[in-house]
Design a protein around this motif. Structure first.
Motif, PDB file in Angstrom:
ATOM      1  N   CYS A   1     -51.143 -22.547 -32.977  1.00 40.55           N
ATOM      2  CA  CYS A   1     -49.810 -22.132 -32.555  1.00 40.55           C
ATOM      3  C   CYS A   1     -48.865 -22.130 -33.749  1.00 40.55           C
ATOM      4  CB  CYS A   1     -49.311 -23.076 -31.463  1.00 40.55           C
ATOM      5  SG  CYS A   1     -47.738 -22.565 -30.733  1.00 40.55           S
ATOM      6  N   SER A   2     -47.945 -21.191 -33.719  1.00 35.91           N
ATOM      7  CA  SER A   2     -46.974 -21.073 -34.828  1.00 35.91           C
ATOM      8  C   SER A   2     -45.635 -21.732 -34.487  1.00 35.91           C
ATOM      9  CB  SER A   2     -46.740 -19.592 -35.153  1.00 35.91           C
ATOM     10  OG  SER A   2     -46.242 -18.900 -34.010  1.00 35.91           O
TER      11      SER A   2
ATOM     12  N   GLU B   1     -51.982 -27.338 -32.496  1.00 42.82           N
ATOM     13  CA  GLU B   1     -52.503 -26.950 -31.186  1.00 42.82           C
ATOM     14  C   GLU B   1     -53.210 -25.588 -31.290  1.00 42.82           C
ATOM     15  OE1 GLU B   1     -52.672 -28.536 -28.390  1.00 42.82           O
ATOM     16  OE2 GLU B   1     -51.618 -30.337 -29.138  1.00 42.82           O
ATOM     17  N   GLU B   2     -54.426 -25.601 -30.899  1.00 46.77           N
ATOM     18  CA  GLU B   2     -55.218 -24.365 -30.955  1.00 46.77           C
ATOM     19  C   GLU B   2     -54.776 -23.400 -29.843  1.00 46.77           C
ATOM     20  OE1 GLU B   2     -59.925 -22.971 -30.906  1.00 46.77           O
ATOM     21  OE2 GLU B   2     -59.371 -25.109 -30.928  1.00 46.77           O
ATOM     22  N   LEU B   3     -54.816 -22.114 -30.170  1.00 47.66           N
ATOM     23  CA  LEU B   3     -54.467 -21.080 -29.176  1.00 47.66           C
ATOM     24  C   LEU B   3     -55.669 -20.869 -28.245  1.00 47.66           C
ATOM     25  CD1 LEU B   3     -52.662 -18.506 -31.521  1.00 47.66           C
ATOM     26  CD2 LEU B   3     -51.627 -20.245 -30.051  1.00 47.66           C
TER      27      LEU B   3
ATOM     28  N   ASP C   1     -49.409 -26.450 -24.957  1.00 42.85           N
ATOM     29  CA  ASP C   1     -48.031 -26.902 -24.788  1.00 42.85           C
ATOM     30  C   ASP C   1     -47.069 -25.766 -24.490  1.00 42.85           C
ATOM     31  OD1 ASP C   1     -48.958 -29.412 -25.251  1.00 42.85           O
ATOM     32  OD2 ASP C   1     -48.438 -29.413 -27.404  1.00 42.85           O
ATOM     33  N   CYS C   2     -47.468 -24.520 -24.796  1.00 48.53           N
ATOM     34  CA  CYS C   2     -46.573 -23.374 -24.577  1.00 48.53           C
ATOM     35  C   CYS C   2     -46.802 -22.700 -23.229  1.00 48.53           C
ATOM     36  CB  CYS C   2     -46.752 -22.348 -25.686  1.00 48.53           C
ATOM     37  SG  CYS C   2     -46.155 -22.897 -27.293  1.00 48.53           S
ATOM     38  N   LEU C   3     -47.698 -23.238 -22.398  1.00 43.41           N
ATOM     39  CA  LEU C   3     -47.995 -22.609 -21.106  1.00 43.41           C
ATOM     40  C   LEU C   3     -46.781 -22.642 -20.199  1.00 43.41           C
ATOM     41  CD1 LEU C   3     -51.560 -24.015 -20.282  1.00 43.41           C
ATOM     42  CD2 LEU C   3     -50.955 -21.720 -21.071  1.00 43.41           C
ATOM     43  N   HIS C   4     -46.548 -21.522 -19.478  1.00 42.31           N
ATOM     44  CA  HIS C   4     -45.450 -21.438 -18.510  1.00 42.31           C
ATOM     45  C   HIS C   4     -46.060 -21.510 -17.123  1.00 42.31           C
ATOM     46  CE1 HIS C   4     -41.935 -20.078 -16.320  1.00 42.31           C
ATOM     47  NE2 HIS C   4     -41.216 -20.137 -17.457  1.00 42.31           N
ATOM     48  N   LYS C   5     -45.555 -22.419 -16.292  1.00 39.03           N
ATOM     49  CA  LYS C   5     -46.209 -22.664 -15.005  1.00 39.03           C
ATOM     50  C   LYS C   5     -46.159 -21.463 -14.069  1.00 39.03           C
ATOM     51  CE  LYS C   5     -42.113 -24.749 -12.816  1.00 39.03           C
ATOM     52  NZ  LYS C   5     -41.603 -25.946 -12.092  1.00 39.03           N
TER      53      LYS C   5
END
Length: 678
Positions: free
Chosen positions: A111-112, A119-121, A135-139
Motif C-alpha cells: 500500500c502507498s 501492508e500488502e495489497l 486496512d484500506c477496506l471499505h465495509k
C-alpha cells in the motif's frame, strides 16, 4: 493512442495517461532495463537494502527483490528461510547477459498510503476498481481477495483460450476447405475447358463432315446434269448425222440421175427423210437439264444458334432445390400435366434448357404398367410433363433431374375413375342360374353366385368358365338360394340365404366353418342376403327378413346389431367406405343408409328403386345396383348422383377390380356378367 500490447486504439481519459491501467508486462520490461542499466553503470554501487549503505559496496544483484546487495545483506539472504531461495547474479558483464532470462517480476505489492507501507495489497475493491490493503477496506464496498479475482480472470482466460483453440481448429478446417475448394475449382476449370474444347472439336468435325457431304452432293448433281446433257447431245448429233446423210444423197441424185432413174427410185428417200424429221419433232431440242444447283444452308439461323450455344455458370442445377407443380385431380385416360422449375445449388432459377428431366407414374396397389411422361423443354429452365393414367387408384409420381429425385418426389397421386364415360359394356360373360352376388379373387378369377342353380361359377378374365363350386342342399359346402359373396385373400364368405347361414370356403371350394341358423335371436338369421368383412376381420351380415344388420367377430361371436324400422326395411347389399362406415342398401326403403362402425345412424342418400348390391371405391364413390330400376347409379362421397348406366336387367351383383380398373355387373335376368372398362 494505441495499446502497446493488443494494438487497439483507445481514448485517453480526462485524467491523462496516469489514469490508464498499468501495463504490468511492459512495466516489468522497463524494470529489467532499469536494473541492467543500474548494474552496468561505472563506479562503485551502493547496497539497496542497507539503511545508510555503511556496510560496504554492493557485490551481487537479487533477481527476485530487484536489489543490489552488499556482502552482509547477501549473507542475510542466505540465512533467512524466506529469502534463501532468491536467485543471485554477479555484477560482471556476463551476468548482465543472462539477467533478462532469470529476473522475475515482483509479485507482492504494498500500500502507498501513509502508515500502510508494509501492508500488502491483498484485496481488490470492485466498487473502486483498485487494489487495496486490509486496512484500506471499505465495509460498504464490494471486495474480494486478489487471488480470487485473479483466478476468475485466469479461468476466463483459459476458457477464452479453449474457445480460441476451437475457433483456430475451425479456421484451420476452413483454410483446408478453402484450399481444397480452390483446388476443386481448378479441377473444374480444367474439366470445363476439356468439355468445351471437345464439344467444339466435335462440332468442327461435324461441320467439316457436313461440308464434305454437301460438296459431294454438289458434285453428284453436277455429274448427273452433265451426263444427261451429254446423252441428249449425243442423241441430237445422231439425228443430225442421219439428216445430213439423207440430204447429201438427195442432193447428189438431183444432180446426177435421169428422169428414168428418178422414176425408178420413187419417193422412198423423201419418205424416209420425212420420217426422220418427224422423229425430231418428238425430241426436245431444249437442254434437258437446268443449270440450277440450289444450296440451302440457313446460315443465319445456325450462326444465331451457335452464338448462344452452351452455357457456363458458377453453380450447377440442383435436383434437391428444383420444384414442381401439378393439377389437383388426375383422371383415367385424361392428360395430366406437371410443370417443373429447375433451380441451381444457390436456390436461383436455372435459366437454360437441355437438362435430363424425366417423370413416370407408377401404380401402388397393383401390378399395372408404369406410365412414362412426355417432356417438353421450354429452354428457360422450365419443363412441361404430360402423362395419361391408364388405371384408377393410388399411384406414385416420380420426377427426376439428371437421374436424381427433385423436391417432394416421389409423391402420392390418386387417379380417379371416369364414371361419366360408362355406357356400353366392353365384355359380356354368359352364365346361367339366376345370377346374384359377384366377387373377384386377387388372381383375377371371377366368382359368380347362381341363385337358382345353388352354386358358384368361376370364370377367368377372358370369360372362360374354369370350374363350379357347390351343389344344391343343406350340407357343408352345399347351398340353397345363395345370394351375396365376399372374397378376402383365399377365403370366400357366402350368404347361404335359404339355409339361413353364412358359409366360409376356400376359393378352391374347400369347406370351412359355417355361422348361424334360422331364427331371430343372436347367432340366428332369416334369409341373409349379403356379407362383407372389414379391416378388423369383423363379419357384417344383412339379415334380410329380420330387418337388421349383424356384426360378428371372425369366430362368429355376436358383437352388435343395427336395427331400426325408421332406417331400413329388408337390408340387401352392404359396403364399407374409406372411413369404415357401413352403407346399407335398404331394399324396400329405396335408399342407402349409412352407419358408423359402432352402429350409429349418419345419413341417407339416393332415390333408388329396390337397391340390391352396392360397392364403394377408394375415394368414396358409391355404385348402386337398382334391381327395380334396371340400372346402375353412381353417387359421389356426399351422396350426389353423378351418373347412371341403364339398359340393365334386374342387376344384383356389382364389384370393382382395381388391378384392371374394371367394373363388373351381374344381371339376374338374362344371366350375363357385364364388364365395363373405366
Amino acid at each position: 493512442m494505441e495499446c502497446p500490447t493488443c494494438q487497439r486504439s483507445i481514448t485517453i481519459p480526462e485524467g491523462g495517461v496516469n489514469t490508464i491501467p498499468r501495463n504490468l508486462h511492459l512495466g516489468f520490461e522497463v524494470e529489467v532495463a532499469r536494473c541492467i542499466s543500474k548494474i552496468g553503470s561505472d563506479g562503485e554501487k551502493s547496497c539497496d537494502a542497507c539503511i545508510d549503505g555503511s556496510t560496504g559496496p554492493a557485490v551481487v544483484f537479487c533477481c527476485t527483490c530487484h536489489h543490489l546487495l552488499c556482502k552482509l545483506c547477501h549473507d542475510h539472504h542466505k540465512r533467512n528461510k524466506i529469502l534463501q531461495h532468491h536467485q543471485m547474479v554477479g555484477l560482471d558483464k556476463e551476468s548482465l547477459k543472462v539477467l533478462p532470462s532469470i529476473m522475475k517480476p515482483i509479485t507482492k505489492r504494498f500500500c502507498s498510503q501513509p502508515d500502510h507501507e508494509k501492508e500488502e495489497l491483498e484485496y481488490y475493491c470492485e466498487t473502486c476498481q483498485l487494489l487495496t490493503c486490509r486496512d484500506c477496506l471499505h465495509k460498504d464496498h464490494r471486495t474480494d481477495q486478489v487471488c480470487n479475482i485473479a483466478n476468475v480472470h485466469r479461468d476466463a482466460m483459459k476458457e477464452a483460450l479453449v474457445c480460441a483453440q476451437e475457433e483456430t481448429s475451425k479456421l484451420t478446417e476452413a483454410f483446408d476447405a478453402n484450399d481444397k475448394m480452390a483446388e476443386q475449382v481448378g479441377t473444374s476449370r480444367e474439366n470445363a475447358t476439356l468439355i468445351i474444347t471437345q464439344a467444339f472439336e466435335q462440332l468442327h468435325q461435324t461441320i467439316e463432315e457436313r461440308k464434305k457431304a454437301l460438296l459431294s452432293d454438289v458434285d453428284a448433281i453436277s455429274l448427273s446434269k452433265t451426263t444427261a446433257l451429254a446423252l441428249q447431245k449425243e442423241q441430237l448429233m445422231k439425228m443430225q448425222d442421219e439428216i445430213d446423210r439423207y440430204t447429201e444423197m438427195i442432193s447428189l441424185i438431183l444432180q446426177t440421175h435421169t428422169d428414168h432413174e428418178m422414176v425408178a427410185l420413187g419417193d422412198s428417200l423423201p419418205t424416209e427423210l420425212k420420217a426422220t424429221l418427224k422423229r425430231i419433232e418428238n425430241v426436245s431440242l431444249t437442254p434437258n437439264q437446268s443449270s440450277d444447283i440450289h444450296v440451302s444452308l440457313h446460315t443465319d439461323t445456325l450462326i444465331k444458334e451457335l452464338s448462344i450455344f452452351g452455357h457456363v455458370m458458377d453453380s450447377s442445377p440442383s435436383p434437391s432445390q428444383s420444384t414442381w407443380s401439378s393439377e389437383s385431380v388426375a383422371k383415367v385416360n385424361e392428360v395430366y400435366g406437371v410443370k417443373v422449375e429447375t433451380m441451381t445449388s444457390k436456390g436461383e432459377r436455372y435459366p437454360y434448357g437441355g437438362l435430363q428431366v424425366k417423370a413416370e407414374l407408377r401404380p401402388k396397389s397393383h401390378d399395372g404398367a408404369v406410365i412414362p411422361g412426355e417432356v417438353e423443354d421450354h429452354g428457360d429452365g422450365t419443363y412441361t410433363i404430360t402423362l395419361t393414367p391408364q388405371t384408377a387408384g393410388p399411384h406414385q409420381l416420380l420426377i427426376t433431374l439428371d437421374g436424381q429425385q427433385v423436391q417432394k418426389s416421389p409423391c402420392d397421386l390418386y387417379v380417379r375413375r371416369k364414371y361419366t364415360i360408362l355406357c356400353n359394356p366392353d365384355q359380356v360373360i354368359n352364365c346361367s342360374g339366376d345370377l346374384a352376388g359377384i366377387a373377384i379373387h386377387d388372381s383375377g378369377d371371377i366368382y359368380v353366385v347362381c341363385f337358382r342353380d345353388n352354386c358358384i361359377h368361376v370364370f377367368d378374365q377372358a370369360g372362360q368358365q374354369r370350374r363350379t363350386i357347390g351343389s344344391s342342399g343343406s350340407g357343408d359346402g352345399q347351398f340353397r338360394g345363395p345370394r351375396g359373396l365376399f372374397i378376402k385373400g383365399d377365403v370366400m364368405y357366402v350368404a347361404d340365404c335359404d339355409n339361413h347361414r353364412i358359409q366360409k370356403l376356400t376359393t378352391g371350394g374347400q369347406f370351412l366353418p359355417k355361422l348361424g341358423q334360422f331364427g331371430s335371436g343372436q347367432g340366428q338369421f332369416n334369409k341373409p342376403y349379403s356379407v362383407i368383412v372389414n379391416q378388423r376381420d369383423m363379419l357384417i351380415v344383412a339379415d334380410h327378413l329380420n330387418h337388421r344388420v349383424v356384426l360378428l367377430d371372425e369366430a362368429g361371436t355376436w358383437l352388435r346389431t343395427i336395427e331400426d324400422n325408421d332406417h331400413f326395411k329388408n337390408p340387401y347389399g352392404l359396403a364399407l367406405d374409406p372411413q369404415e362406415n357401413i352403407h346399407v342398401a335398404a331394399h324396400c326403403s329405396n335408399c342407402i343408409k349409412v352407419f358408423t362402425p359402432d352402429g350409429t345412424y349418419v345419413r341417407s342418400y339416393g332415390d333408388v328403386k329396390r337397391p340390391s348390391e352396392i360397392v364403394i371405391d377408394e375415394e368414396g364413390f358409391s355404385l348402386v345396383n337398382e334391381f327395380g330400376g334396371n340400372r346402375l347409379s353412381i353417387f359421389d362421397p356426399q351422396g350426389n348422383k353423378v351418373h347412371t348406366v341403364g339398359n340393365l336387367s334386374a342387376p344384383r351383383g356389382v364389384i370393382l377390380y382395381s388391378k384392371t380398373g374394371s367394373l363388373y355387373v351381374a344381371n339376374s335376368v338374362g344371366n350375363t356378367v357385364l364388364k365395363f372398362n373405366l
